[in-house]
Design an enzyme around this catalytic site. Structure first.
Site, PDB file in Angstrom:
ATOM      1  N   THR A  92       1.129  -0.925   0.358  1.00 30.41           N
ATOM      2  CA  THR A  92       0.176   0.043   0.046  1.00 30.41           C
ATOM      3  C   THR A  92       1.053   1.678  -0.015  1.00 30.41           C
ATOM      4  O   THR A  92       1.972   1.083  -0.104  1.00 30.41           O
ATOM      5  CB  THR A  92      -0.773  -0.016   0.962  1.00 30.41           C
ATOM      6  OG1 THR A  92      -0.367   0.341   2.314  1.00 30.41           O
ATOM      7  CG2 THR A  92      -1.439  -1.203   1.356  1.00 30.41           C
ATOM      8  N   LYS A 116       7.531   3.374   0.958  1.00 27.36           N
ATOM      9  CA  LYS A 116       8.526   4.411   1.651  1.00 27.36           C
ATOM     10  C   LYS A 116       8.055   4.828   2.629  1.00 27.36           C
ATOM     11  O   LYS A 116       9.125   5.947   3.651  1.00 27.36           O
ATOM     12  CB  LYS A 116       8.378   4.903   0.428  1.00 27.36           C
ATOM     13  CG  LYS A 116       9.393   4.413  -0.352  1.00 27.36           C
ATOM     14  CD  LYS A 116       9.706   5.503  -1.230  1.00 27.36           C
ATOM     15  CE  LYS A 116       8.404   6.023  -2.760  1.00 27.36           C
ATOM     16  NZ  LYS A 116       7.721   4.726  -3.853  1.00 27.36           N
ATOM     17  N   ALA A 148      12.055   0.479  -7.458  1.00 23.60           N
ATOM     18  CA  ALA A 148      11.034  -0.996  -7.381  1.00 23.60           C
ATOM     19  C   ALA A 148      12.036  -2.341  -7.170  1.00 23.60           C
ATOM     20  O   ALA A 148      12.888  -2.662  -6.366  1.00 23.60           O
ATOM     21  CB  ALA A 148      10.673  -0.851  -8.633  1.00 23.60           C
ATOM     22  N   GLY A 202      -0.170   2.338 -14.818  1.00 24.60           N
ATOM     23  CA  GLY A 202       0.437   1.873 -13.051  1.00 24.60           C
ATOM     24  C   GLY A 202       2.395   1.902 -12.425  1.00 24.60           C
ATOM     25  O   GLY A 202       2.659   1.706 -12.147  1.00 24.60           O
ATOM     26  N   GLU A 205       2.909   6.897  -8.637  1.00 22.22           N
ATOM     27  CA  GLU A 205       2.179   6.675  -7.553  1.00 22.22           C
ATOM     28  C   GLU A 205       0.424   6.319  -7.109  1.00 22.22           C
ATOM     29  O   GLU A 205      -0.055   7.334  -8.563  1.00 22.22           O
ATOM     30  CB  GLU A 205       2.454   7.570  -6.230  1.00 22.22           C
ATOM     31  CG  GLU A 205       3.721   7.372  -6.075  1.00 22.22           C
ATOM     32  CD  GLU A 205       3.479   6.009  -5.225  1.00 22.22           C
ATOM     33  OE1 GLU A 205       3.185   5.551  -4.555  1.00 22.22           O
ATOM     34  OE2 GLU A 205       4.866   5.540  -5.770  1.00 22.22           O
ATOM     35  N   ASP A 216       8.103  11.766  -3.387  1.00 20.09           N
ATOM     36  CA  ASP A 216       8.342  10.048  -3.207  1.00 20.09           C
ATOM     37  C   ASP A 216       9.649  10.324  -3.416  1.00 20.09           C
ATOM     38  O   ASP A 216      11.451   9.127  -3.350  1.00 20.09           O
ATOM     39  CB  ASP A 216       7.329   9.641  -5.421  1.00 20.09           C
ATOM     40  CG  ASP A 216       7.850   7.910  -5.202  1.00 20.09           C
ATOM     41  OD1 ASP A 216       7.217   7.756  -4.342  1.00 20.09           O
ATOM     42  OD2 ASP A 216       8.090   8.069  -5.901  1.00 20.09           O
ATOM     43  N   LYS A 220      13.273   8.422  -1.517  1.00 22.13           N
ATOM     44  CA  LYS A 220      13.835   7.140  -1.890  1.00 22.13           C
ATOM     45  C   LYS A 220      15.151   8.084  -1.568  1.00 22.13           C
ATOM     46  O   LYS A 220      16.089   7.098  -0.748  1.00 22.13           O
ATOM     47  CB  LYS A 220      13.928   7.542  -3.526  1.00 22.13           C
ATOM     48  CG  LYS A 220      12.970   6.616  -3.776  1.00 22.13           C
ATOM     49  CD  LYS A 220      12.436   6.451  -4.731  1.00 22.13           C
ATOM     50  CE  LYS A 220      11.136   5.766  -5.640  1.00 22.13           C
ATOM     51  NZ  LYS A 220      10.861   5.428  -6.803  1.00 22.13           N
ATOM     52  N   GLY A 335       6.906  -0.363 -11.813  1.00 22.05           N
ATOM     53  CA  GLY A 335       6.247  -1.870 -12.903  1.00 22.05           C
ATOM     54  C   GLY A 335       5.768  -1.858 -11.489  1.00 22.05           C
ATOM     55  O   GLY A 335       6.616  -2.989 -10.583  1.00 22.05           O
TER      56      GLY A 335
END
Ligand SMILES: NC(=O)c1ccc[n+]([C@@H]2O[C@H](COP(=O)([O-])OP(=O)(O)OC[C@H]3O[C@@H](n4cnc5c(N)ncnc54)[C@H](OP(=O)(O)O)[C@@H]3O)[C@@H](O)[C@H]2O)c1
Length: 361
Positions: A92, A116, A148, A202, A205, A216, A220, A335
């Site tokens: 999620t 994250k 990813a 997809g 986000e 985002d 990271k 992905g």
């Protein structure tokens, strides 16, 4: 044979692909690794389903017909019935669920996450969670937090834990923004059309502002910075926000309705480029200066970042041993397939190192 009970939170792009991959690889893990992976609990934000035999290919239909309203204690009560190793998998983007990790750990769950948020809340939350995991001898894996399925977190962790001094990590941290700006540089279509296409596929986000705001990528960078031992907060990051001020505070619906207002400022930046230049969204972690920066930059077409295609992520790690020639990691950086596979790698990593044990709660 070790039996591992998986409790999956999030049944969207990544979560549903994770289920598919676990079911497809079930026989392989049994025969080759002596691991019997069973997904015994699945939940979205409102409903949950438990099945001690493990869900099967018909899970979507069964979820619709027999799932029940979500009660935070239901998973714990169900888990307490048996003594199998239990791994909670978070697919999620929920802050609420992240705040629940300490409770999951208290209830004997290892945690694997693509989300994250838990790693980018306050340093205190971060440190407390690790103390608790150590005390309970449980694992927390989150390779998919950065790049990813690419092995970035593990690489930075291994370098740091082997005493290596990290200097700089830079590159294209967001597969989604990589995809968006690669297309924006090459194609003569409005920026917002590309964002909507990326959302449909997809790549972004669930709320594309999480990508466009730079948050985002900032998360990271913070995950990696903390992996390298730096004590920093999210507010320490220098972030360029690509979302107009009005849309930053709008509801998701309002943002989607007015997404075209992003087009003009970005089109202007595109028009200022020289023929051998392109726009790239970059992140930079300077471990020496202890600074983190997220920005849209002009780079040469023939540079490594300028040559990226599709949703590729690209990371250059400069450290003591990689001072002149950086360690480079490149490949699909977003992905559902690669992210779900990354989650599964983390589940197998934990499962492989464990003996089946009894929990005393
Ligand atoms: N997609 C990628 O390429 C990619 C790459 C790297 C990392 N990730 C990460 O993977 C995570 C999932 O991404 P996604 O693309 O799969 O998102 P998604 O398709 O929007 O799915 C999110 C799922 O989470 C569920 N959910 C929300 N709050 C929940 C809660 N409190 N408890 C249980 N379930 C909850 C949603 O349920 P409802 O439908 O009921 O709201 C939905 O099933 C995100 O953290 C993302 O950053 C994704």
């Amino acid at each position: 044979m070790k039996t591992i009970h998986i409790y999956l939170f999030g049944l969207g792009n990544v979560g549903s692909t994770f289920i598919k991959q676990v079911l497809e690889s079930h026989h392989f893990f049994k025969v080759n690794k002596g691991i019997n992976l069973k997904i015994v609990g699945i939940a979205n934000s409102s409903r949950l389903l438990t099945d001690v035999d493990g869900i099967n290919e018909n899970w979507e239909k069964i979820f619709v017909s027999v799932s029940v309203d979500r009660d935070p204690n239901a998973f714990y009560e169900f888990a307490a019935i048996n003594d199998e190793v239990r791994i909670a998998v978070d697919a999620t983007a929920s802050k609420e669920l992240s705040l629940f990790y300490p409770e999951l750990v208290q209830h004997g769950f290892h945690v694997v996450t693509a989300n994250k948020i838990a790693n980018t809340l306050s340093q205190t939350f971060y440190d407390d969670l690790r103390s608790l995991l150590k005390e309970r001898e449980l694992s927390f894996e989150y390779e998919t937090n950065v790049g990813a399925g690419l092995p970035i977190v593990d690489t930075v962790r291994n370098l740091h834990e082997s005493g290596e001094q990290l200097f700089v990590v830079n590159g294209v941290f967001s597969g989604s923004l990589g995809y968006i700006f690669n297309r924006f540089s090459q194609e003569d279509i409005p920026f917002s059309d590309i964002v909507l296409d990326a959302l449909r596929n997809g790549y972004t986000e669930p709320d594309p502002r999480e990508d466009l705001s730079g948050n985002d990528v900032a998360r990271k960078l913070l995950v990696l910075a903390r992996e390298a031992g730096l004590k920093l907060e999210f507010t320490d990051i220098n972030i360029e926000n690509l979302v107009t001020t009005e849309l930053q505070v709008a509801s998701l619906n309002q943002f989607m309705t007015n997404i075209k207002s992003l087009d003009k400022p970005l089109q202007l930046r595109k028009l200022q480029l020289k023929p051998d230049e392109v726009l790239r969204h970059l992140g930079r972690l300077d471990a020496v200066d202890k600074t983190l920066k997220v920005s849209l930059e002009v780079v040469k077409k023939e540079s490594p970042a300028g040559q990226l295609r599709g949703s590729d992520g690209f990371f250059e790690i400069y450290s003591q041993s990689y001072a002149a020639n950086p360690l480079v990691i490149k490949g699909a950086g977003a992905g559902r397939e690669v992210t779900a596979r990354g989650l599964l790698c983390d589940v197998i990593k934990i499962s492989s190192t464990l003996k089946t044990r009894v929990y005393h709660l």
